[in-house]
Design an enzyme around this catalytic site. Structure first.
Site, PDB file in Angstrom:
ATOM      1  N   GLN A 148       0.816  -1.206   0.000  1.00 28.47           N
ATOM      2  CA  GLN A 148       0.000   0.000   0.000  1.00 28.47           C
ATOM      3  C   GLN A 148       0.854   1.261   0.000  1.00 28.47           C
ATOM      4  OE1 GLN A 148      -3.117   0.320  -0.492  1.00 28.47           O
ATOM      5  NE2 GLN A 148      -3.329   2.511  -0.062  1.00 28.47           N
ATOM      6  N   GLU A 149       1.947   1.240   0.731  1.00 28.00           N
ATOM      7  CA  GLU A 149       2.784   2.434   0.893  1.00 28.00           C
ATOM      8  C   GLU A 149       3.503   2.830  -0.390  1.00 28.00           C
ATOM      9  OE1 GLU A 149       3.354   4.677   3.053  1.00 28.00           O
ATOM     10  OE2 GLU A 149       2.646   3.968   4.977  1.00 28.00           O
ATOM     11  N   SER A 150       4.185   1.888  -1.012  1.00 25.50           N
ATOM     12  CA  SER A 150       5.091   2.253  -2.104  1.00 25.50           C
ATOM     13  C   SER A 150       4.939   1.414  -3.362  1.00 25.50           C
ATOM     14  CB  SER A 150       6.543   2.119  -1.625  1.00 25.50           C
ATOM     15  OG  SER A 150       6.853   0.754  -1.383  1.00 25.50           O
TER      16      SER A 150
END
Length: 661
Positions: A512-514
């Site tokens: 989700q982050e990167s």
């Protein structure tokens, strides 16, 4: 949500912000203008390296700098992506420095460009730009020819111009317009022009215009709200001075007041609401309910009950309609949940799996089990948060679909696709927006098997974000090892084992982050795979005894994962080992979920807590991280999983301080 990103967002923002400056400019006298010294042109410096020059050209085009784009493009005669060199040269001639469309755009150059690059992503981008110009100068003959050829149709302002063109030909477009005019953030000049014409031609009423102005006011777009309000024609039955409110002063005050103090707004509406119609009173209570719900005030459900009693549901923004459901969820009032979903705009309640799921849950709570099962079945096949929860409501655990594998030959056949070739060049230049546009354009008409081949090709060339996003598009054939890739597994295993962390949750968070982009940077400065903020990285490094830490180390996946997982462990411990709270804390800071849970009156299931998080980004983030983690756990273990178990229950607690950043 593509809504015409890149230049279009900047255009709209510049248009709204620049109205006041534009008015001032129009008031300047010619005599004054003649006395101003002519600005001296700055010396144009052009990088000698072609790639650096191309990046500089892109930046100049973003600023609509005609002279600089012309000078730089002249040096890039043999650049390997000539279509973008030409696009970046022409685009500044179509928009002014504030991002507004110019009526003196070079139409013939645009026509030549569209013919030369027909079928390519950049041609669709150019056509989008030209449609804004054609709409601005009311060239409906050319607009009507070009609009059907616009493939993506992801620009609200262009859609408004298309409806205006139809309305000018005598077609009643009121119903279509109401569907398009759902989010004022994307209106720009075209949609205000549409509202104005529909009001003047009486296709819509004063109440419709008032609703549009109120939607803008809810978002604090006061200039846009005034611009919309001023579109109402001045008639003997409804005299309106230029710029005067189409909405009542009372209701406008309620909207402004509710943003900061819903209780004060409620008191004001109670005292003054007698001057409003029932519909207006209902709209007022809906706005108050929205802001109270976002502040997690228990009174929010009561405010919404007032709204439902009075009516006026058609004058509630989508945001108010969604928070009406969330307020009832937080109070555990399943009857109000059901009623709130049933009152939603049809497109809202039937297209978003969240409202299908919560409606089914409300039906189940009402004893209508068969009806609930029918609703759950409509989304249980979806590979998302609410699809997973619906699967569990039907009595099944979450498993992986059968895997379709593609050959190396199928994957490597993708390397010659023109869009992928251009995309790779853009990625080399760290121009991800253009790269993603080219990559996604190439995917448009692919079969599931071709999509998996493209995803596998992306994996082979280490474009892991494209691997994930491409594999995510398949409908009937799937490969979840591509949807949920696990790079750096040895590093991840060691780091998570050292702090006793669930590796599936860690991978779910990174996805989700990167999207596994190692050099990813956020606008706030978060860095790398785990998007650790510089201050947080420094704090964690000190806590774990890393005495030689420097920010440059965050480019090393070993260090990035070490510090990121260490911080995850700290946040998890600080938030009672709740994956739901800790996921929210990683995104929004651990103090915020502590505040959010302190307002609970009773324990709630994790899914309800996640759905009622006040921040849109964090709400989406928590759902996606835990959905991802559930699939990662299934991949790693080979066993069925439960998202509900991961979500757990969130209980109320008093606010306690945290030493974590």
């Amino acid at each position: 949500m593509p809504k015409g990103v890149y230049l279009r967002r900047a255009q709209r923002a510049a248009w709204l912000a620049g109205l006041g400056a534009l008015t001032g400019a129009l008031l300047a006298t010619p005599a004054y203008a003649q006395k101003r010294p002519a600005p001296q042109p700055a010396a144009l410096t052009i990088p000698s390296n072609p790639d650096e020059a191309f990046v500089a050209l892109r930046e100049a085009a973003r600023k609509n700098d005609v002279d600089r784009t012309a000078a730089i493009s002249a040096t890039l005669v043999d650049y390997p992506i000539p279509s973008y060199v030409e696009y970046f040269r022409i685009k500044p001639q179509m928009f002014d420095a504030s991002g507004l469309a110019r009526i003196d755009a070079p139409d013939e150059q645009v026509r030549v460009f569209l013919k030369r690059y027909q079928g390519e992503a950049i041609a669709d981008r150019m056509r989008n730009d030209w449609l804004l110009v054609l709409g601005k100068k009311r060239d409906w003959a050319n607009f009507d020819v070009e609009y059907p050829q616009f493939v993506l149709k992801d620009d609200t302002q262009v859609e408004c111009y298309a409806l205006l063109s139809s309305a000018l030909k005598g077609k009643n477009v009121a119903a279509e317009s109401r569907a398009v005019l759902a989010d004022p953030r994307y209106y720009g000049e075209g949609c205000v022009d549409l509202i104005s014409y529909l009001a003047q031609s009486q296709q819509i009423q004063r109440s419709d215009v008032a609703f549009q102005a109120r939607q803008a006011l809810e978002l604090n777009f006061t200039t846009l709200a005034a611009k919309i309000a001023a579109t109402v024609p001045d008639t003997p039955s409804a005299p309106t001075a230029p710029g005067a409110r189409v909405d009542s002063d009372t209701l406008a005050t309620v909207v402004k007041m509710a943003r900061s103090d819903p209780a004060q707004a409620a008191a004001y509406l109670t005292a003054t609401g007698g001057a409003l119609s029932r519909d207006e009173q209902g709209a007022g209570w809906g706005v108050i309910g929205q802001y109270a719900a976002k502040k997690l005030m228990p009174e929010a459900a009561g405010y919404y009950k007032n709204q439902m009693t009075l009516g006026g549901n058609q004058w509630l923004s989508d945001e108010s309609q969604e928070w009406r459901v969330r307020a009832a969820l937080r109070q555990g009032d399943w009857k109000q949940v059901r009623q709130a979903v049933e009152l939603m705009r049809p497109e809202l309640r039937t297209k978003d799996p969240a409202w299908i799921y919560w409606y089914a849950r409300a039906l189940k709570a009402d004893g209508r089990t068969a009806d609930a099962q029918t609703q759950f079945q409509t989304i249980a096949g979806q590979f998302n948060f609410y699809g997973q929860l619906a699967t569990e409501e039907l009595g099944n655990r979450i498993t992986l679909p059968a895997r379709t594998t593609v050959s190396d030959a199928e994957a490597m056949a993708m390397r010659t696709r023109p869009g992928f070739v251009r995309a790779q060049k853009f990625y080399e230049l760290n121009l991800r927006f253009e790269g993603n546009r080219e990559w996604n354009w190439e995917l448009r008409s692919m079969s599931d098997r071709e999509l998996l081949a493209a995803a596998e090709y992306a994996r082979k060339i280490e474009l892991l974000d494209r691997t994930v996003n491409t594999a995510d598009r398949t409908k009937a054939e799937h490969d979840f090892s591509l949807r949920f890739v696990m790079p750096y597994r040895d590093i991840m295993q060691r780091a998570t084992d050292d702090v006793g962390l669930d590796m599936a949750w860690a991978y779910g968070l990174i996805r989700q982050e990167s999207r596994f982009i190692m050099n990813a940077r956020s606008s706030a400065g978060a860095h790398g795979l785990m998007q650790v903020m510089p201050a947080t990285a420094k704090f964690v490094a000190r806590k774990i005894g890393m005495t030689d830490f420097s920010p440059s180390m965050m480019s090393d996946p070993n260090i990035n994962i070490l510090l990121g997982t260490s911080y995850m462990s700290m946040v998890l411990t600080d938030l009672d080992s709740s994956w739901t709270l800790a996921s929210a804390g990683y995104n929004a800071g651990p103090g915020r979920p502590k505040n959010w849970r302190s307002s609970l009156s009773r324990p709630v299931e994790g899914a309800i807590f996640a759905e009622t998080i006040p921040f849109t980004e964090t709400r989406t983030y928590v759902k996606n991280v835990l959905s991802n983690a559930t699939y990662y756990a299934a991949l790693m273990s080979g066993r069925p999983q439960s998202l509900k178990d991961r979500l757990g229950t969130v209980a109320p607690s008093s606010i306690t301080t945290t030493s974590l950043p």
